[in-house]
Design an enzyme around this catalytic site. Sequence first.
Site, PDB file in Angstrom:
ATOM      1  N   LYS A 139     -82.699 -25.510 121.836  1.00 15.20           N
ATOM      2  CA  LYS A 139     -81.791 -26.528 122.315  1.00 15.20           C
ATOM      3  C   LYS A 139     -80.999 -26.968 121.081  1.00 15.20           C
ATOM      4  CE  LYS A 139     -83.114 -28.002 126.802  1.00 15.20           C
ATOM      5  NZ  LYS A 139     -82.293 -27.470 127.834  1.00 15.20           N
ATOM      6  N   GLU A 195     -79.452 -37.194 122.841  1.00 19.14           N
ATOM      7  CA  GLU A 195     -78.141 -37.575 122.792  1.00 19.14           C
ATOM      8  C   GLU A 195     -77.606 -38.274 124.053  1.00 19.14           C
ATOM      9  OE1 GLU A 195     -77.832 -33.322 124.173  1.00 19.14           O
ATOM     10  OE2 GLU A 195     -77.751 -33.901 126.352  1.00 19.14           O
ATOM     11  N   HIS A 236     -82.574 -31.756 138.628  1.00 18.48           N
ATOM     12  CA  HIS A 236     -82.024 -31.193 137.809  1.00 18.48           C
ATOM     13  C   HIS A 236     -81.683 -29.693 137.941  1.00 18.48           C
ATOM     14  CE1 HIS A 236     -81.494 -34.740 135.269  1.00 18.48           C
ATOM     15  NE2 HIS A 236     -82.872 -34.845 135.254  1.00 18.48           N
ATOM     16  N   ARG A 293     -78.123 -14.468 130.176  1.00 19.39           N
ATOM     17  CA  ARG A 293     -78.534 -13.675 131.104  1.00 19.39           C
ATOM     18  C   ARG A 293     -77.449 -13.891 132.361  1.00 19.39           C
ATOM     19  NH1 ARG A 293     -80.000 -17.991 134.465  1.00 19.39           N
ATOM     20  NH2 ARG A 293     -80.952 -19.438 133.417  1.00 19.39           N
TER      21      ARG A 293
HETATM   22  P1  ADP Z   1     -82.525 -27.283 131.425  1.00 21.25           P
HETATM   23  O1  ADP Z   1     -82.560 -26.314 130.290  1.00 21.25           O
HETATM   24  O2  ADP Z   1     -83.890 -27.945 131.644  1.00 21.25           O
HETATM   25  O3  ADP Z   1     -81.970 -26.917 132.434  1.00 21.25           O
HETATM   26  P2  ADP Z   1     -80.184 -28.748 130.593  1.00 21.25           P
HETATM   27  O4  ADP Z   1     -80.043 -29.183 129.213  1.00 21.25           O
HETATM   28  O5  ADP Z   1     -79.295 -27.438 131.031  1.00 21.25           O
HETATM   29  O6  ADP Z   1     -81.675 -28.372 130.695  1.00 21.25           O
HETATM   30  O7  ADP Z   1     -79.784 -30.123 131.480  1.00 21.25           O
HETATM   31  C1  ADP Z   1     -79.883 -29.874 132.947  1.00 21.25           C
HETATM   32  C2  ADP Z   1     -79.090 -31.000 133.907  1.00 21.25           C
HETATM   33  O8  ADP Z   1     -79.484 -32.312 133.197  1.00 21.25           O
HETATM   34  C3  ADP Z   1     -77.782 -30.791 133.564  1.00 21.25           C
HETATM   35  O9  ADP Z   1     -77.166 -29.763 134.449  1.00 21.25           O
HETATM   36  C4  ADP Z   1     -77.301 -32.149 133.780  1.00 21.25           C
HETATM   37  O10 ADP Z   1     -77.216 -32.504 135.207  1.00 21.25           O
HETATM   38  C5  ADP Z   1     -78.517 -32.752 133.296  1.00 21.25           C
HETATM   39  N1  ADP Z   1     -78.128 -33.390 131.959  1.00 21.25           N
HETATM   40  C6  ADP Z   1     -78.308 -32.785 130.822  1.00 21.25           C
HETATM   41  N2  ADP Z   1     -77.934 -33.323 129.547  1.00 21.25           N
HETATM   42  C7  ADP Z   1     -77.232 -34.566 130.116  1.00 21.25           C
HETATM   43  C8  ADP Z   1     -76.630 -35.738 129.369  1.00 21.25           C
HETATM   44  N3  ADP Z   1     -76.391 -35.698 127.973  1.00 21.25           N
HETATM   45  N4  ADP Z   1     -76.138 -36.663 130.153  1.00 21.25           N
HETATM   46  C9  ADP Z   1     -76.090 -36.483 131.610  1.00 21.25           C
HETATM   47  N5  ADP Z   1     -76.753 -35.478 131.983  1.00 21.25           N
HETATM   48  C10 ADP Z   1     -77.331 -34.515 131.400  1.00 21.25           C
END
Ligand code: ADP
Length: 685
Positions: free
Chosen positions: A127, A211, A246, A303
Site C-alpha cells: 500500500k 492516513e 470492510h 485483477r
Molecule cells: P483492503 O486492502 O483491506 O481492502 P482498503 O485500503 O482497500 O483495504 O480499504 C478497505 C475499506 O476501508 C474501504 O473500502 C473503505 O471503506 C475503508 N477505508 C480505507 N481507507 C479509509 C480512509 N482513509 N478513511 C475512511 N475509510 C477508509
Amino acid sequence: MSTQNHNIQSKMFTKILIANRGEIACRIIKTAKKMGISTVAVYSDADQNALHVKMADEAVYIGSSPSRESYLKTDRVIQAAIQTGAQAIHPGYGFLSENSEFCRLCDENNITFIGPPIGAIEAMGSKSAAKNIMEAANVPLVPGYHGDDQSETTIKAAADKMGYPVLLKATAGGGGKGMRQIWSADEFSEGFDAVKREALSSFGDDTMLVEKYLTQPRHVEIQVFCDNHGNTVYLFERDCSVQRRHQKVVEEAPAFSMSETLRAQMGEAAIKSAQAIGYQGAGTVEFLLDVDGSFYFMEMNTRLQVEHPVTEFITKQDLVEWQLRVAANEILPKEQHELSIHGHAFEARIYAEDANNDFLPDTGTLSFIRTPVENEFVRIDTGVCEGDEVSVFYDPMIAKLIVWGENREKALKRLTKALSEYHVGGVKTNVEFLTKLVTSTPFIEENIDTSFIEKHHDDIFSDTPLSNAKRDTELVKSALYILLEQQNRFTNKYKNNADPTSPWNTYNAWQFNDKSLHSLSLEYAGETYDVNVEELTSTQGTQYVVTLNDTKYDCIANLKNGLLTTINNHKSSTMISIQDHVVSIYTPTGTLSVNHIQPDLGDHDSNDAHGGLIAPMNGTMVKILVETGEAVTKDQPLVIMEAMKMEHTIRAPDNGTVDTIYYNEGDMVDGGAELLAFTASEGES
Ligand code: ADP
C-alpha cells in the site's frame, strides 16, 4: 489512445486453464466457450463434482481440499497446464491472481498469464509503495504518511499534524484486515501496537502507514483496461460503499449522483494510475469519494473484480473476452469515445452466513435452491447447484445476483423482485438481510456511505413478526408437508414399477399403515405447538382435518411443485422443503423455519403406538431383530441403527405386531423416515 492495428497479430489461444473454482471459474469458462476456446479446470478433493469441473472440457486434480494444498500450489497448477497443453492461465480473483511469483513461473514455462505484467503486480502489492508511485504520478492521495521511518514518534507526529480521526493501515494488508481507526492522540499508542501485532501475524510484515480517516466517504472504483500497445480506457465506475467488515455486499454501476465532470476526472486519474505502473489487462483503481466531491486513491487491484458484471451490464461488454483478447496481444476492442453508460445495474452477493450473528459464515449442504429466471435483465453467476456443499475450505459466497434496469429506480425494483424469488435451503443465507437492505429508505434515497450498515442498523435488521393467523396457517402447512413428504418417500422407496397391481403404486401409501391420526410437535420462533392431523380417505382422495390451538382446519394437500393446499377453502401453493427435521417455507420476504420436534427416543426409541416407528437421525440400519408379522412385547428391541459411531436401539412402544419393515440391514436411512409399521394389540396400552 492510438489504434493503429496494422502489424498486430492476434495469437488467440485454443486452450486455457482456469486456476480457480466456484462462480468465477464457471463465468470464465462461459466466455471461453463462446469464443471457441477449450477449457481446463483444476480441482481439489472437495470439488470433485463441482460445477466448474463439469463445465470445463477437461479437469485436472491438484490436491486436497485446503487451498494451500491445491488452488495455491503454483507448481501443480503449472504442471496441469503443461500436461494439458493449455497456452494461457486465467487466475480469476483471489488465490494466485495477484501472486507475482506465480506470474514469473508462467513466464518461465512459456504460458501466458492472463493478467498484468509482474512489475505491475509488485508495484501495487504494498500500500505504501503504491502511494509513492501515485504521488509521483500526481494522483490525489488521502493526506497521510507512508514513509520508511517506522518509529512510533514519526508516525504519531504525522497523525497529530493532520488531526484525528486517523486510520492506521498495515502496508501489506488486504481484505479489510490490518486496519484500525484512532479517534484521539491518547489512543494512538495502544492502536499502534495492536495493528503491528495483527499485521505481523496475518501478513508477516508490520510496516505501517497512517492516513486521514474520512468519516463519511463512499467507495467508488474505476474499471480500467490497457492493452500491450499503449492503449488505455476506463469503463466508468462502480459504487461499492455498502460493506460489512470492510467487505462489499451490494455494488452498483454507475455510481449515483455522479456529475459528468467528476466521472471524467476520476476516470482520467485512474488511467494515470494504470499508466504509472505500465499496466496491461483489467484493473480496478479504488478511490474514496468524500462528501465535498474530493476523491483519493486508495489502491489498485490488479485483477478482475468480483463485481465486474455490473460494469458489463452498463457497458454491454464482456470483460473476460477483453482480458483474453488483450492477453492474446490484440488491441482493446473499444476506444474511449465508443464506450457509454446504458441504464443502471446492481449486484447483490448471496452468502452462506448469519446476518443476525455478525455475518458469521455458515456451512452445510445446499438442500434446496430456487432462483429467479435469468434473462437479459437478470443474471446469476454461481458455481454451485442444489445438493452441493458449502464447505469450510472456501469462500461462503453462493452466488452473485446481478440485475439491470433503465435507471436506478427500475433496476432496484428488479433487484427486489429477484431477491424475493431467490430461495436457498440447508444453510443460513443473507438473502433476507439483502432484501431489507435494498428496500430500506436510506438505500432507496441514496443516503449511502461506507458505514451504511452500522448507521442504518435498525432499519435493516427490523423484524416484523407474523400475525397469529398467518403463523397458524404456516404451521398447518408444515404439519401437512411433514406427513406427505414421509409418505412420498416410502411410496418411492417401495414402488414396484414392474408390478402395476402393487399396493405401493396406489397413491396413498398410508392406507397400508392404517394410520389415520398423527400427532406432532412443531416449534416456531421459540414456541412449541401441538398439531393433530386426521386423514379422511374418500373416493375424491385424501382430506385432512388439522387441529391446532383448539381450532380445526379442513384441508386438502398434495405435493406438487412444493406443497399445494386448500385450507378452509383457500387454495395456495407453497415453496417448501425439509432437512434434518426443519421445515423451511420460502416466502418472498424470507424463509420461515419450523422445527419438527422429535419424540425423545433415547434408548427407548419409539413413538406412536398406532403407527410407524421413526428413525431418530440419519444413519445406517445395522441390525433387524424381528420379522414381518411377528408379535412383540413392549420394549422389545426391534432394530438397531448406527449414526456418528453410536448405536441406537429402536424398541416396541407397546405389545403388538410388526406389520412391515421398510429397510434392510446395511441400508442408509434418513432421519425422520419411518422404519417400520407397527400395530399395538387391541385393549392394551
Ligand atoms: P483492503 O486492502 O483491506 O481492502 P482498503 O485500503 O482497500 O483495504 O480499504 C478497505 C475499506 O476501508 C474501504 O473500502 C473503505 O471503506 C475503508 N477505508 C480505507 N481507507 C479509509 C480512509 N482513509 N478513511 C475512511 N475509510 C477508509
